[in-house]
Design a protein around this motif. Structure first.
Motif, short mmCIF file in Angstrom:
data_model
loop_
_atom_site.label_atom_id
_atom_site.label_comp_id
_atom_site.label_asym_id
_atom_site.label_seq_id
_atom_site.Cartn_x
_atom_site.Cartn_y
_atom_site.Cartn_z
N ILE A 76 -4.76 5.91 2.49
CA ILE A 76 -4.01 4.73 2.07
C ILE A 76 -4.69 4.17 0.82
O ILE A 76 -5.90 4.05 0.77
N ARG A 77 -3.88 3.83 -0.17
CA ARG A 77 -4.41 3.25 -1.40
C ARG A 77 -3.49 2.13 -1.88
O ARG A 77 -2.33 2.05 -1.47
N ASN A 78 -4.02 1.29 -2.76
CA ASN A 78 -3.19 0.25 -3.37
C ASN A 78 -2.18 0.89 -4.30
O ASN A 78 -2.49 1.86 -4.99
N ASP A 79 -1.01 0.35 -4.32
CA ASP A 79 0.06 0.86 -5.16
C ASP A 79 0.13 0.03 -6.43
O ASP A 79 0.39 -1.17 -6.38
N SER B 170 3.97 10.94 -1.22
CA SER B 170 3.51 9.57 -1.02
C SER B 170 4.66 8.76 -0.44
O SER B 170 5.83 9.10 -0.61
N VAL C 291 5.90 4.60 0.86
CA VAL C 291 5.72 3.16 1.01
C VAL C 291 6.51 2.77 2.24
O VAL C 291 7.75 2.83 2.24
N ASP D 277 0.85 -1.18 0.00
CA ASP D 277 0.00 0.00 0.00
C ASP D 277 0.88 1.23 0.00
O ASP D 277 2.03 1.20 0.43
#
Length: 168
Positions: free
Chosen positions: A11-14, A129, A131, A3
């Motif tokens: 939060i979002r999917n990468d 952003s 990770v 994410d």
């Protein structure tokens, strides 16, 4: 896929894949149909092939200099900066150079050994952003991005130090 945390704490999917540097004598292997982040110097070496593609971004290692791409950074949809170890702060400088000297307006992502207590400082340097390292709790990210209400120094998020902002 891991994410990714946005600067607002969401939060979002990468969908982006970090393509590792190929071994000596091997060629770069970019999967078709999937957004990919490739080493910055290899993007530059294959510039004619990659220019104008919104599914190809680059990543800088901590020893890379953003000057290698110069004004071409503005052509990239996403730039990631690798933090190989927690104690390696060169990525902060790379982010500020990309934002302030080269005027990069696209998404700037921190990857590698990214920890929760670094997020607000990364945000102040221009990252938008992140990770996190796999063993960290992503649900705490929003709180860590806004832990301090005021910052003393000028940075990419404010061009004046606190004493000047208070005097205004």
């Amino acid at each position: 896929m891991p994410d990714v945390i946005a600067a607002d704490g969401s939060i979002r999917n990468d969908s982006w894949v970090v393509v590792e540097r190929p071994a000596e004598g091997e060629s770069l292997n970019v999967a078709a149909g999937q957004p990919a982040l490739i080493p910055a110097d290899l993007w530059l070496a294959g510039y004619e092939h990659y220019v104008g593609r919104d599914d190809i971004g680059v990543w800088f290692d901590s020893h890379d200099e953003p000057e290698m791409l110069g004004e071409k950074v503005k052509e990239l949809p996403l730039i990631a900066v690798n933090f190989p170890r927690f104690v390696d702060g060169r990525g902060y400088s790379i982010a500020r150079l990309l934002r302030e000297r080269f005027g990069y307006q696209g998404e700037l992502r921190a990857i590698g050994d990214v920890l929760l207590d670094q997020l607000q400082f990364m945000k102040r340097c221009g990252f938008d952003s992140y990770v996190l390292r796999a063993d960290k709790d992503i649900s705490k990210a929003a709180r860590c991005l806004n832990f301090f209400s005021q910052a003393y120094q000028a940075a990419t998020d404010t061009d004046q130090p606190l004493f000047r902002r208070r005097a205004s």
